[in-house]
Design a protein around this motif. Structure first.
Motif, short mmCIF file in Angstrom:
data_model
loop_
_atom_site.label_atom_id
_atom_site.label_comp_id
_atom_site.label_asym_id
_atom_site.label_seq_id
_atom_site.Cartn_x
_atom_site.Cartn_y
_atom_site.Cartn_z
N THR A 47 1.02 -1.09 0.09
CA THR A 47 0.19 -0.02 0.19
C THR A 47 0.86 1.47 -0.26
OG1 THR A 47 -1.98 -1.21 1.69
CG2 THR A 47 -1.35 0.87 0.92
N ARG A 50 2.41 2.50 -2.86
CA ARG A 50 1.51 2.81 -4.30
C ARG A 50 1.33 4.52 -3.83
NH1 ARG A 50 -1.31 -1.93 -3.56
NH2 ARG A 50 -2.76 -1.79 -2.37
N GLU A 51 1.76 5.01 -2.94
CA GLU A 51 1.38 6.09 -1.87
C GLU A 51 2.28 7.11 -2.07
OE1 GLU A 51 -0.53 6.08 1.97
OE2 GLU A 51 -2.17 5.30 1.38
N LYS A 53 5.35 5.82 -0.35
CA LYS A 53 6.13 5.93 0.62
C LYS A 53 7.15 4.59 0.39
CE LYS A 53 2.64 8.84 2.67
NZ LYS A 53 2.04 9.17 4.30
N SER A 96 9.30 8.39 4.05
CA SER A 96 8.93 8.64 2.39
C SER A 96 10.13 8.48 1.90
CB SER A 96 8.80 10.83 2.73
OG SER A 96 10.52 11.11 3.22
#
Length: 97
Positions: A47, A50-51, A53, A96
């Protein structure tokens, strides 16, 4: 109401945790709690990608001889070098990308 994985993400954004510490923070008890946390971490890692991070992993380490395990989402049970079972769990944190 947040899901368990959302709660894990929120915790890992604040500081690093071991799987055992996450289980305690989420009030999960029992033999399989750590296994559930590890499965959640694998899903969270996908997940986060995809962001944009990343799931940062401080590798597990043998407390007896200092052997560093590869940075993986798993908790080793025995050191391949000295065979000790005194293993410091890996620690996870969100960074990040």
């Amino acid at each position: 109401m947040m899901t368990r994985r959302q709660r894990i993400i929120k915790l890992l954004e604040e500081r690093d945790y071991s799987p055992s510490e996450l289980a305690l923070a989420l009030d999960m008890r029992g033999k399989g709690a750590k296994k559930v946390i590890l499965e959640d971490l694998k899903a969270i890692q996908k997940t986060l990608r995809r962001e944009g991070k990343v799931l940062l992993i401080k590798p597990a380490e043998c407390r007896k001889c200092g052997f560093l395990f590869p940075p993986e989402i798993k908790v080793p049970s025995r050191c391949p070098r000295c065979k000790s079972e005194w293993i410091e769990e890996p620690r996870f944190r969100i960074g990040s990308g």
